[in-house]
Design a protein around this motif. Sequence first.
Motif, PDB file in Angstrom:
ATOM      1  N   GLY A 140       1.289  -1.584   0.147  1.00  0.00           N
ATOM      2  CA  GLY A 140       0.030   0.194   0.298  1.00  0.00           C
ATOM      3  C   GLY A 140       1.012   1.335   0.328  1.00  0.00           C
ATOM      4  N   PHE A 141       0.381   2.329   0.060  1.00  0.00           N
ATOM      5  CA  PHE A 141       1.347   3.418  -0.435  1.00  0.00           C
ATOM      6  C   PHE A 141       1.286   4.479  -0.274  1.00  0.00           C
ATOM      7  N   ALA A 142       1.170   6.084  -0.198  1.00  0.00           N
ATOM      8  CA  ALA A 142       0.649   6.844  -0.058  1.00  0.00           C
ATOM      9  C   ALA A 142       2.082   8.313  -0.491  1.00  0.00           C
ATOM     10  N   GLY A 143       1.582   9.628  -1.021  1.00  0.00           N
ATOM     11  CA  GLY A 143       2.179  10.629  -0.908  1.00  0.00           C
ATOM     12  C   GLY A 143       3.227  11.248   0.634  1.00  0.00           C
ATOM     13  N   SER A 144       3.760  11.442   0.200  1.00  0.00           N
ATOM     14  CA  SER A 144       4.413  12.304   1.446  1.00  0.00           C
ATOM     15  C   SER A 144       3.638  13.459   1.725  1.00  0.00           C
ATOM     16  N   PRO A 145       3.429  14.395   2.674  1.00  0.00           N
ATOM     17  CA  PRO A 145       2.858  15.412   3.155  1.00  0.00           C
ATOM     18  C   PRO A 145       3.340  16.258   2.243  1.00  0.00           C
ATOM     19  N   TRP A 146       4.919  16.536   2.447  1.00  0.00           N
ATOM     20  CA  TRP A 146       5.067  17.584   1.772  1.00  0.00           C
ATOM     21  C   TRP A 146       4.570  18.030  -0.652  1.00  0.00           C
ATOM     22  N   THR A 147       5.105  16.108  -0.613  1.00  0.00           N
ATOM     23  CA  THR A 147       4.421  16.471  -1.862  1.00  0.00           C
ATOM     24  C   THR A 147       2.859  15.865  -2.273  1.00  0.00           C
ATOM     25  N   ILE A 148       2.341  15.980  -1.103  1.00  0.00           N
ATOM     26  CA  ILE A 148       0.952  16.427  -1.657  1.00  0.00           C
ATOM     27  C   ILE A 148       0.184  18.071  -1.347  1.00  0.00           C
ATOM     28  N   LEU A 149       1.486  18.250  -0.156  1.00  0.00           N
ATOM     29  CA  LEU A 149       0.976  19.875   0.137  1.00  0.00           C
ATOM     30  C   LEU A 149       1.171  20.766  -1.772  1.00  0.00           C
ATOM     31  N   CYS A 150       2.158  20.000  -2.128  1.00  0.00           N
ATOM     32  CA  CYS A 150       2.698  20.617  -3.684  1.00  0.00           C
ATOM     33  C   CYS A 150       1.266  20.681  -4.247  1.00  0.00           C
ATOM     34  N   ALA A 188      -3.873   7.671  10.054  1.00  0.00           N
ATOM     35  CA  ALA A 188      -4.765   6.718   9.897  1.00  0.00           C
ATOM     36  C   ALA A 188      -5.240   6.273   8.822  1.00  0.00           C
ATOM     37  N   TYR A 189      -4.912   6.932   7.744  1.00  0.00           N
ATOM     38  CA  TYR A 189      -4.749   5.870   6.081  1.00  0.00           C
ATOM     39  C   TYR A 189      -4.253   4.342   5.715  1.00  0.00           C
ATOM     40  N   LEU A 190      -2.761   4.673   5.950  1.00  0.00           N
ATOM     41  CA  LEU A 190      -1.725   3.971   6.046  1.00  0.00           C
ATOM     42  C   LEU A 190      -1.966   2.181   7.455  1.00  0.00           C
ATOM     43  N   LYS A 191      -2.102   2.511   8.314  1.00  0.00           N
ATOM     44  CA  LYS A 191      -2.771   2.421   9.459  1.00  0.00           C
ATOM     45  C   LYS A 191      -4.063   1.295   8.790  1.00  0.00           C
ATOM     46  N   LYS A 192      -5.133   2.077   8.505  1.00  0.00           N
ATOM     47  CA  LYS A 192      -6.526   1.267   7.368  1.00  0.00           C
ATOM     48  C   LYS A 192      -6.216   0.744   6.756  1.00  0.00           C
ATOM     49  N   LYS A 193      -5.508   0.733   5.891  1.00  0.00           N
ATOM     50  CA  LYS A 193      -5.040   0.271   4.880  1.00  0.00           C
ATOM     51  C   LYS A 193      -4.011  -1.781   5.737  1.00  0.00           C
ATOM     52  N   VAL A 194      -3.000  -1.092   6.096  1.00  0.00           N
ATOM     53  CA  VAL A 194      -2.223  -1.967   6.998  1.00  0.00           C
ATOM     54  C   VAL A 194      -3.626  -3.315   7.615  1.00  0.00           C
ATOM     55  N   LEU A 231       3.499   3.629  11.860  1.00  0.00           N
ATOM     56  CA  LEU A 231       3.514   2.737  11.644  1.00  0.00           C
ATOM     57  C   LEU A 231       4.592   1.503  11.518  1.00  0.00           C
ATOM     58  N   LYS A 232       5.695   2.086  11.730  1.00  0.00           N
ATOM     59  CA  LYS A 232       6.588   0.739  11.836  1.00  0.00           C
ATOM     60  C   LYS A 232       6.606  -0.481  13.012  1.00  0.00           C
ATOM     61  N   ASP A 233       6.153  -0.589  13.630  1.00  0.00           N
ATOM     62  CA  ASP A 233       5.622  -1.424  14.545  1.00  0.00           C
ATOM     63  C   ASP A 233       4.139  -2.332  13.852  1.00  0.00           C
ATOM     64  N   GLU A 234       3.279  -2.161  13.079  1.00  0.00           N
ATOM     65  CA  GLU A 234       3.024  -2.442  12.521  1.00  0.00           C
ATOM     66  C   GLU A 234       2.934  -3.189  11.087  1.00  0.00           C
ATOM     67  N   SER A 235       3.822  -2.249  10.322  1.00  0.00           N
ATOM     68  CA  SER A 235       3.790  -2.972   8.422  1.00  0.00           C
ATOM     69  C   SER A 235       5.761  -2.024   8.910  1.00  0.00           C
ATOM     70  N   PRO A 236       6.179  -2.966   7.506  1.00  0.00           N
ATOM     71  CA  PRO A 236       7.229  -2.507   7.126  1.00  0.00           C
ATOM     72  C   PRO A 236       7.298  -0.911   6.064  1.00  0.00           C
ATOM     73  N   VAL A 237       8.052  -0.220   6.559  1.00  0.00           N
ATOM     74  CA  VAL A 237       8.368   1.274   5.987  1.00  0.00           C
ATOM     75  C   VAL A 237       8.879   1.217   4.476  1.00  0.00           C
ATOM     76  N   ILE A 238       8.779   1.402   3.880  1.00  0.00           N
ATOM     77  CA  ILE A 238       9.630   2.738   2.265  1.00  0.00           C
ATOM     78  C   ILE A 238       9.599   3.382   2.244  1.00  0.00           C
ATOM     79  N   ALA A 239      10.744   4.020   2.641  1.00  0.00           N
ATOM     80  CA  ALA A 239      10.487   5.968   2.372  1.00  0.00           C
ATOM     81  C   ALA A 239      10.964   6.187   1.200  1.00  0.00           C
ATOM     82  N   PHE A 240      10.785   6.233   0.083  1.00  0.00           N
ATOM     83  CA  PHE A 240      11.396   7.057  -1.125  1.00  0.00           C
ATOM     84  C   PHE A 240      11.015   8.420  -1.599  1.00  0.00           C
TER      85      PHE A 240
END
Length: 341
Positions: A140-150, A188-194, A231-240
């Motif tokens: 599952g994925f999401a944009g970073s807050p900065w990228t969304i703000l852009c 909240a969104y990513l926790k629901k995805k997990v 999120l890290k205790d609930e799921s692996p997180v990849i930051a790009f």
Amino acid sequence: MIKNDLFLRALKGEIVDRPPVWMMRQAGRYLPEFMEIKAKYDFFTRCQTPELASEITVQPIRRYGMDAAILFCDILVIPQAMNIHVEMKPGIGPWLPNPIRSAKDVEQVIVPDIDETLGYVMDAIKMTKEKLNDEIPLIGFAGSPWTILCYCIQGQGSKNFDKAKEFCFTQPLAAHALLQKITDTTIAYLKKKVAAGVNAVQVFDSWGGMLSPVDYQEFSWQYIQQIIDALKDESPVIAFGKGCWFALDEMSKSGASALGVDWTCSPQNARKLTGNRITLQGNFDPTRLFSPPSEIKRMVHEMINAFGKDMYIVNLGHGILPNIPIENAGAFIEAVKEYKA
């Protein structure tokens, strides 16, 4: 239990026979079977209809057999859920007719109930998990807050996101208030995805490289760190972070399971900057997929040797382009599956 857990093992840094492979934006625009669906349904209908999103997600897996699937969706469903109108205009891309330009505009932005606003994404996850039948993991994925703000401030894509940066530098309190609202929603969104069944999550900071190293810490990284911490205790997180090689050292100490690297940073530099502490993902130039298949295979093998087969996930340095020949995409995946250390 996931039958092919190569991707999950690489995220844990385990010894593997070969690295896993998937491609950013693999679900979608370069596949003829996707184009048939695109001809019938507009962009956000495809995102918001679980049957369509799940079908699009598994199309590349049927064709190429990647080691992980990534849910078909878009980063801009988050601002939609936050009471910000977002359209996808043909030939233009994301279009926000009422961009945020003031503190008063920020006050109108809500932190939504995820079930009410984005429940369709969780339905798509459950349908996709059924189709995948535990063969491979789902990302599952999401944009970073900065990228969304852009996008929220610029109102559309941009080469430099000058309006977004001006807003941050002239109205920093309003910018941070908006970034925090996006962060809270994203967590909240990513926790629901997990909870719905994804096996890992990726945060895309597509426009992080627009900022100086100092401004990156203030307006982007501290918010991504909040997401990783949550999120890290609930799921692996990849930051790009595209263009964010300058932050790789700090990113490597963040608690993320892996870091994405774009093609402007060599494997050797990426390993050096991260102190070999963390799994890396990347970083084939997406435009290089126009090269002949034999050359693609040679370059992929060189890339794996440069990164090393362990603590490594083969991927592109950004999303696959729409006009890549399907046999070239196939050569990229085959090269990894044929790899022998």
